[in-house]
Design an enzyme around this catalytic site. Structure first.
Site, PDB file in Angstrom:
ATOM      1  CG  ASN A 126     -23.544 -22.188  45.104  1.00 19.42           C
ATOM      2  OD1 ASN A 126     -23.738 -21.018  44.933  1.00 19.42           O
ATOM      3  ND2 ASN A 126     -22.236 -22.773  45.759  1.00 19.42           N
ATOM      4  CE  LYS A 149     -25.840 -12.007  35.497  1.00 21.08           C
ATOM      5  NZ  LYS A 149     -26.412 -13.535  35.729  1.00 21.08           N
ATOM      6  N   GLY A 201     -18.624 -17.631  41.025  1.00 23.13           N
ATOM      7  CA  GLY A 201     -19.130 -18.331  39.951  1.00 23.13           C
ATOM      8  C   GLY A 201     -17.982 -19.241  39.564  1.00 23.13           C
ATOM      9  N   PRO A 204     -13.917 -19.938  34.516  1.00 23.31           N
ATOM     10  CG  PRO A 204     -14.525 -21.713  32.951  1.00 23.31           C
ATOM     11  CD  PRO A 204     -14.389 -21.338  34.510  1.00 23.31           C
ATOM     12  CB  THR A 205     -18.024 -17.135  34.500  1.00 21.90           C
ATOM     13  OG1 THR A 205     -18.849 -18.128  33.798  1.00 21.90           O
ATOM     14  CG2 THR A 205     -18.915 -15.753  34.164  1.00 21.90           C
ATOM     15  CD  GLU A 223     -16.524 -17.917  46.286  1.00 22.91           C
ATOM     16  OE1 GLU A 223     -15.632 -18.889  45.927  1.00 22.91           O
ATOM     17  OE2 GLU A 223     -17.512 -18.059  46.785  1.00 22.91           O
ATOM     18  CB  CYS A 257     -17.279 -22.490  45.700  1.00 21.80           C
ATOM     19  SG  CYS A 257     -17.781 -21.648  46.768  1.00 21.80           S
ATOM     20  CD  GLU A 437     -18.144 -12.319  48.543  1.00 19.41           C
ATOM     21  OE1 GLU A 437     -18.543 -11.389  48.886  1.00 19.41           O
ATOM     22  OE2 GLU A 437     -18.407 -13.121  47.591  1.00 19.41           O
TER      23      GLU A 437
END
Length: 463
Positions: A126, A149, A201, A204-205, A223, A257, A437
């Protein structure tokens, strides 16, 4: 450069184990040089990178719009926040220091603030360029190297950032970009020479990354998602509150988010507030994101558009009322006909137990819920596994501070929403993650303290 909705604009090879190993080795070599430079030397390089980004603002914003689909108007803001982030940490780089502690008898101790080593950044789709700057600026200011990444859905603009860092004078390999999906991320998280992982992200990840990092005792910053409350009291400045609700729900096509997607409105002003929000939402200009007057572009891809549409369908089945939008949008321009567009949606007649109110939709969907008392709305606002953000609109400043103090959320707004000054820490509570952050707080997550104890006399042995 032109918008080509639904068409492939580039193909990139996924980085496998070999490429990840090369990237980490390259970053390790650069770290040896960069970590030995003074803070002021690092500061000058970061300032030069900020200057290049500022100078190339329009080009990078255009690239980001094509990369992501957001309006050029918003992309310019993202790029401005990006160079401001680099400038901010350039300003801190020369002031990073430990402290001296006097001990009895002339002895003393001191602490050294040292870099971690090779840090991994894993970005979301995003805010691709901005997130890469939010992670790399404090990491590099502290003397670290970074392997980044980006999301496979938005791989392009971060490569430009790597080029800019090189142009600015960082050692070769200090900021490396690897491309790929889950497998590439796994190679990064398991790599023995990676010292820290910062991820933006989904929950779950984030859980999987935390599990992988735990095996190597690696610190992580997470985050993650949100389902944030926006509380509108009847004593608010109505027009300002409506503006805030739109900002809290429809930036970047709602793919944010920290969006305040649960809009709690005091019952006394429910009708007038809802009427004005619907009127304003219907006027949002959708279409080619490269046009100056466009305020909402296309969602990231077809599966995500279908997912958002599924939430709206389910909301109707559960009793919510679609007050406006929610349907697919086909622009008049034939070159945009394959774009992933939808009209921004406002849902009324919502209740706390509806799926659209409980789960993160990550699209332009606002749920409006009435409330009667302050105590009630605070309890309902906190009744979620998430805790990323929250907002309050009221003219009563005591009530405003009282309510945000009671909200279980890491980033709170009073009479505004989705403002992201780089000077302020950003991060969540509960399932929305941990670590921060931005602000001085990020320095803590990209450095470590070494304590040194110095004895000025003879050692007294107990043996």
């Amino acid at each position: 450069l032109k918008m080509c909705p639904g068409r492939v604009i580039s193909k990139l090879l996924c980085s496998g184990e070999k490429e990840v190993n090369l990237a980490v080795e390259s970053a390790k070599a650069a770290f040896k040089i960069w970590s030995q430079m003074s803070g002021m030397e690092r500061s000058r390089v970061l300032l030069e990178a900020a200057r290049i980004i500022r100078e190339q603002r329009e080009e990078i914003a255009t690239l980001e719009t094509i990369n992501n689909g957001k309006s050029i108007f918003e992309a310019r803001v993202d790029i401005d926040i990006s160079w401001q982030c680099l400038e901010y940490y350039a300003g801190l780089a020369g002031s990073l220091a430990g402290e001296h502690i006097q001990l009895p008898g002339g002895s003393f101790g001191y602490t050294r603030r040292e870099p971690l080593g090779v840090c991994v950044g894993i970005g979301a789709w995003n805010y691709p360029f901005q997130i890469a700057c939010w992670k790399s600026a404090p990491a590099l200011a502290c003397g670290n190297a970074m392997v980044f990444k980006p999301s496979p859905f938005t791989p392009i603009s971060v490569v430009r950032l790597a080029e800019i860092f090189t142009e600015a004078g960082v050692p070769k390999g200090l900021f490396n970009v690897v491309q790929g999906g889950v497998a590439t991320g796994q190679f990064l998280c398991h790599h023995p020479d990676v010292a820290k992982i910062s991820f933006t992200g989904s929950v779950p990840t984030g859980i999987k990354i935390m599990e992988m990092a735990a095996k190597g005792i690696k610190p992580v910053t997470l985050e993650l998602g949100g389902k944030s409350p926006l509380i509108i009291f009847s004593d608010c400045a109505l027009e300002n509150a409506v503006n805030g609700a739109l900002m809290a729900n429809f930036l970047t096509q709602g793919e944010v988010c920290c969006n305040g997607t649960r809009v709690f409105v005091e019952r006394k002003i429910l009708d007038v507030f809802t009427k004005e929000v619907v009127k304003r939402t219907q006027k949002i200009k959708i279409g080619d994101p490269l046009l100056e007057d466009t305020r909402m572009g296309a969602l990231i891809n077809r599966p995500h558009l279908d997912r958002v549409q599924g939430f709206i369908k389910q909301a109707k089945e559960q009793g919510a009322e679609v007050l406006c939008g929610g349907d697919l949008y086909v622009p008049d321009d034939p070159k945009l006909k394959n774009g992933y567009y939808m009209r921004p949606c406002v849902l009324g007649n919502c209740t706390d137990d509806m799926t659209c109110v409980k789960e993160e939709i990550f699209g332009p969907v606002m749920s409006i819920l009435p409330f009667d008392t302050e105590e009630e709305v605070v309890e309902r606002a906190n009744a979620t596994k998430f805790g990323l953000a929250g907002g309050v609109f009221t003219r009563d400043i005591q009530k405003a501070h009282r309510v945000v103090a009671a909200l279980k959320a890491g980033m709170c707004f009073i009479n505004n929403y989705n403002i992201s000054p780089v000077e302020l820490p950003f991060g969540g509570y509960k399932a929305s993650g941990f670590g921060r952050e931005n602000g001085r707080a990020a320095i803590e997550y990209y450095s470590q303290l070494k304590t040194v104890c110095v004895e000025m006399g003879d050692v007294e042995s107990v043996f």
